[in-house]
Design an enzyme around this catalytic site. Structure first.
Site, short mmCIF file in Angstrom:
data_model
loop_
_atom_site.label_atom_id
_atom_site.label_comp_id
_atom_site.label_asym_id
_atom_site.label_seq_id
_atom_site.Cartn_x
_atom_site.Cartn_y
_atom_site.Cartn_z
N HIS A 1 0.78 -1.19 0.01
CA HIS A 1 -0.02 0.12 0.02
C HIS A 1 0.78 1.31 -0.05
O HIS A 1 0.74 2.02 -0.86
CB HIS A 1 -1.03 -0.24 1.35
CG HIS A 1 -1.59 1.26 1.49
ND1 HIS A 1 -3.02 1.26 1.03
CD2 HIS A 1 -1.45 2.38 1.90
CE1 HIS A 1 -3.68 2.34 1.48
NE2 HIS A 1 -2.71 3.26 1.74
N GLU A 2 1.77 1.20 0.92
CA GLU A 2 2.83 2.63 0.90
C GLU A 2 3.56 2.61 -0.09
O GLU A 2 3.77 3.58 -0.88
CB GLU A 2 3.44 2.48 2.37
CG GLU A 2 2.78 2.32 3.61
CD GLU A 2 1.75 3.46 3.44
OE1 GLU A 2 1.98 4.40 3.26
OE2 GLU A 2 0.66 3.11 4.25
N HIS B 1 1.67 4.44 -3.00
CA HIS B 1 1.78 5.83 -2.75
C HIS B 1 3.34 6.33 -3.40
O HIS B 1 3.49 7.28 -4.24
CB HIS B 1 1.81 6.24 -1.48
CG HIS B 1 0.44 6.20 -0.70
ND1 HIS B 1 -0.66 6.76 -1.19
CD2 HIS B 1 0.14 5.32 0.27
CE1 HIS B 1 -1.70 6.61 -0.52
NE2 HIS B 1 -1.26 5.54 0.40
#
Length: 147
Positions: free
Chosen positions: A66-67, A70
């Protein structure tokens, strides 16, 4: 798991899932409470909540992915925010987690009914003289204070 092991894991997941290198720093941040991790826009570093280790390897990998979504979208100039279509598509493609697993805290205060023995579990303290048992209407008392 140490910060160095986390760094290696993030670099490995970046190469396998995104086919791009992770060239910045990944560290644990004990101050994170309600989130699994965060991507820092100014430094391009990633911080992970160390409590996510206890959630399992799948959860930790999902949060890192998820990170990394980004991270890679921001560096390529695409939509890197949760609401952006690019982010949602990439997160689904790499099988990243949308939300961190909930961390259930043990109750801080345990109250017991004197009449029926029912337990009342609470995070905040209460005055047992002002309340009665919901089950039988009996008096309650503090049994244990954790932490």
């Amino acid at each position: 798991m140490t910060d160095e092991e986390l760094q290696r894991l993030v670099e490995q997941l970046s190469l396998t899932a995104f086919q791009r290198p992770f060239t910045h720093q990944a560290t644990f941040n004990r101050r994170l409470r309600t989130t699994g991790g965060r991507y820092l826009l100014a430094t391009h570093n990633i911080e992970i909540n160390p409590r996510m280790i206890t959630a399992g390897q799948d959860a930790l990998a999902g949060i890192i992915k998820h990170e990394l979504c980004h991270y890679h979208l921001h560096l390529t100039g695409k939509g890197y925010m949760h609401r952006d279509h690019d982010f949602k598509v990439l997160l689904a493609r790499v099988d990243g987690w949308r939300y961190a697993p909930a961390q259930k805290r043990p109750p801080k205060y345990v109250y017991v009914c004197r009449q029926c023995g029912a337990q009342i579990l609470r995070q905040r303290r209460m005055d047992p003289r002002r309340y009665v048992c919901a089950r039988c209407g009996g008096r309650i008392s503090l049994a244990a204070k954790n932490r």
